[in-house]
Motif scaffolding. Structure first.
Motif, PDB file in Angstrom:
ATOM      1  N   ALA A   1      -0.154  -6.513  -1.715  1.00  0.00           N
ATOM      2  CA  ALA A   1       0.167  -4.760  -1.921  1.00  0.00           C
ATOM      3  C   ALA A   1      -0.195  -4.588  -3.083  1.00  0.00           C
ATOM      4  O   ALA A   1      -0.231  -3.156  -3.813  1.00  0.00           O
ATOM      5  N   GLY A   2      -1.168  -4.826  -4.247  1.00  0.00           N
ATOM      6  CA  GLY A   2      -1.121  -4.469  -5.315  1.00  0.00           C
ATOM      7  C   GLY A   2      -2.406  -3.826  -5.550  1.00  0.00           C
ATOM      8  O   GLY A   2      -2.686  -3.829  -4.767  1.00  0.00           O
TER       9      GLY A   2
ATOM     10  N   HIS B   1       5.299  -2.858   4.042  1.00  0.00           N
ATOM     11  CA  HIS B   1       4.854  -1.958   3.974  1.00  0.00           C
ATOM     12  C   HIS B   1       6.168  -1.766   2.698  1.00  0.00           C
ATOM     13  O   HIS B   1       7.350  -1.230   2.668  1.00  0.00           O
ATOM     14  N   GLU B   2       5.619  -1.351   1.107  1.00  0.00           N
ATOM     15  CA  GLU B   2       6.343  -1.177  -0.141  1.00  0.00           C
ATOM     16  C   GLU B   2       5.824   0.293  -0.934  1.00  0.00           C
ATOM     17  O   GLU B   2       5.323   0.774  -0.575  1.00  0.00           O
ATOM     18  N   PRO B   3       7.307   1.674  -0.101  1.00  0.00           N
ATOM     19  CA  PRO B   3       6.749   3.078  -0.214  1.00  0.00           C
ATOM     20  C   PRO B   3       6.612   2.492  -1.556  1.00  0.00           C
ATOM     21  O   PRO B   3       5.835   3.366  -2.806  1.00  0.00           O
ATOM     22  N   GLU B   4       6.920   1.863  -3.214  1.00  0.00           N
ATOM     23  CA  GLU B   4       6.492   1.641  -4.480  1.00  0.00           C
ATOM     24  C   GLU B   4       6.609   0.369  -4.806  1.00  0.00           C
ATOM     25  O   GLU B   4       7.089  -0.423  -3.732  1.00  0.00           O
ATOM     26  N   ILE B   5       5.564  -0.220  -5.546  1.00  0.00           N
ATOM     27  CA  ILE B   5       4.892  -1.503  -5.588  1.00  0.00           C
ATOM     28  C   ILE B   5       7.011  -2.240  -5.956  1.00  0.00           C
ATOM     29  O   ILE B   5       7.244  -1.685  -6.911  1.00  0.00           O
TER      30      ILE B   5
ATOM     31  N   LEU C   1      -3.415   1.376  -0.706  1.00  0.00           N
ATOM     32  CA  LEU C   1      -3.701   1.960   0.401  1.00  0.00           C
ATOM     33  C   LEU C   1      -3.805   1.585   1.544  1.00  0.00           C
ATOM     34  O   LEU C   1      -4.703   0.435   2.607  1.00  0.00           O
ATOM     35  N   GLY C   2      -2.897   1.173   1.921  1.00  0.00           N
ATOM     36  CA  GLY C   2      -1.656   0.365   2.622  1.00  0.00           C
ATOM     37  C   GLY C   2      -2.025   0.240   4.495  1.00  0.00           C
ATOM     38  O   GLY C   2      -2.579  -0.709   5.020  1.00  0.00           O
ATOM     39  N   ASP C   3      -2.375   2.146   5.255  1.00  0.00           N
ATOM     40  CA  ASP C   3      -2.923   2.049   5.935  1.00  0.00           C
ATOM     41  C   ASP C   3      -4.180   1.430   6.466  1.00  0.00           C
ATOM     42  O   ASP C   3      -4.730   0.623   7.163  1.00  0.00           O
ATOM     43  N   MET C   4      -5.320   1.419   5.006  1.00  0.00           N
ATOM     44  CA  MET C   4      -6.421   0.742   5.508  1.00  0.00           C
ATOM     45  C   MET C   4      -6.442  -0.723   6.390  1.00  0.00           C
ATOM     46  O   MET C   4      -7.543  -1.733   6.786  1.00  0.00           O
ATOM     47  N   LEU C   5      -5.125  -1.826   4.840  1.00  0.00           N
ATOM     48  CA  LEU C   5      -5.409  -2.382   5.812  1.00  0.00           C
ATOM     49  C   LEU C   5      -4.542  -3.032   7.056  1.00  0.00           C
ATOM     50  O   LEU C   5      -4.949  -3.903   7.799  1.00  0.00           O
TER      51      LEU C   5
ATOM     52  N   GLY D   1       8.602  -7.889  -2.917  1.00  0.00           N
ATOM     53  CA  GLY D   1       8.404  -7.445  -1.731  1.00  0.00           C
ATOM     54  C   GLY D   1       8.993  -8.421  -0.846  1.00  0.00           C
ATOM     55  O   GLY D   1       9.046  -8.740   0.380  1.00  0.00           O
ATOM     56  N   LEU D   2       9.070 -10.183  -1.710  1.00  0.00           N
ATOM     57  CA  LEU D   2       9.306 -10.972  -0.681  1.00  0.00           C
ATOM     58  C   LEU D   2      10.599 -10.679  -0.137  1.00  0.00           C
ATOM     59  O   LEU D   2      10.728 -10.875   1.262  1.00  0.00           O
ATOM     60  N   ARG D   3      11.714 -10.215  -1.158  1.00  0.00           N
ATOM     61  CA  ARG D   3      13.262  -9.709  -0.607  1.00  0.00           C
ATOM     62  C   ARG D   3      13.545  -8.943   0.812  1.00  0.00           C
ATOM     63  O   ARG D   3      13.969  -9.540   1.330  1.00  0.00           O
ATOM     64  N   GLN D   4      12.726  -8.046   0.100  1.00  0.00           N
ATOM     65  CA  GLN D   4      11.925  -6.149   1.002  1.00  0.00           C
ATOM     66  C   GLN D   4      11.805  -7.087   2.689  1.00  0.00           C
ATOM     67  O   GLN D   4      12.254  -6.748   3.595  1.00  0.00           O
ATOM     68  N   ALA D   5      11.190  -8.350   2.627  1.00  0.00           N
ATOM     69  CA  ALA D   5      10.279  -8.828   4.190  1.00  0.00           C
ATOM     70  C   ALA D   5      11.598  -9.833   4.062  1.00  0.00           C
ATOM     71  O   ALA D   5      11.073 -10.455   5.395  1.00  0.00           O
ATOM     72  N   LEU D   6      12.554 -10.825   3.937  1.00  0.00           N
ATOM     73  CA  LEU D   6      12.949 -11.229   4.463  1.00  0.00           C
ATOM     74  C   LEU D   6      13.693 -11.214   6.144  1.00  0.00           C
ATOM     75  O   LEU D   6      14.319 -12.369   6.597  1.00  0.00           O
TER      76      LEU D   6
END
Length: 225
Positions: A12-13, A76-80, A59-63, A86-91
């Protein structure tokens, strides 16, 4: 011991260390030896039955478009959110058990680190198992080491071992961190204090491709020059 069934790739960085190279693409789409870094990372999962999640922001749409049609979930993270957030959001997709996590900006020369971690994982005495490499075999590394390993495998801060970006991690402790944005260092520090953070020394070579000079170094490593 049972290996994790899920894997998170951090992607995401902003890739600011790459300078102009990330002006029009996210860092995981920068090519090494003609292939994007994210594809080199996913190569490590071939033959493994894993739920795979890639987090995106810049540029998450490209990935997401590059990964479309593959057996990969996008978080996808609207904010970093940094690595911990990030890991917690994906759990919800990764599940509640221990997971592999992986950085997308490295290249390996040697045995598959996921296989090595799986073979050494012992959840009875570990909450984290980090793959590390000595500075002498950390190609492209800028700066010193991160950890030392005791004879029993437990880690402590500082030393000549570099964290390679791949680990097995129990995620229970994420729920106890109130901040929405935080690094996994917060979790590691608690695990180190509890004597539950361990590391494995990688027997091959590893290259940091987080900066432009790393691209040529990684290509030379792949060619075994």
């Amino acid at each position: 011991m049972a290996a994790p069934a899920s894997l998170m790739i951090f992607a995401a960085g902003f890739g600011t260390r790459m300078g102009a190279l990330t002006a029009d693409r996210p860092k995981p789409l920068i090519e090494v030896a003609g292939r994007p870094l994210i594809d080199h990372a996913l190569d490590l999962t071939k033959g493994l039955s894993l739920t795979k999640v890639v987090n995106t922001h810049y540029l998450g749409d490209m990935l997401a478009a590059h990964l479309e049609g593959r057996d990969v979930h996008i978080s996808h993270e609207p904010e970093i959110l940094d690595t911990g957030g990030g890991l917690r959001q994906a759990l919800p997709t990764l599940g509640s058990g221990a997971v592999f996590t992986m950085n997308a900006d490295v290249i390996w020369k040697g045995p598959n680190p996921l296989d090595l971690l799986s073979a050494a994982w012992d959840p009875a005495r570990m909450d984290a198992l980090l793959m590390c490499v000595p500075l002498a075999r950390a190609v492209g590394r800028k700066g010193g080491g991160d950890f030392s390993i005791a004879p029993d495998g437990q880690i402590s801060r500082s030393g000549d071992l570099v964290y390679t970006g791949v680990q097995i991690l129990k995620t229970d402790g994420l729920a106890g961190i109130p901040d929405p944005v935080f690094s996994l260092n917060r979790l590691w520090d608690q695990m180190i204090a509890d004597g539950r953070a361990c590391a494995l020394e990688y027997p091959g070579n590893w290259c940091d491709v987080g900066h432009p000079e790393g691209i040529q170094l990684a290509e030379e490593l792949i060619r075994d020059v």
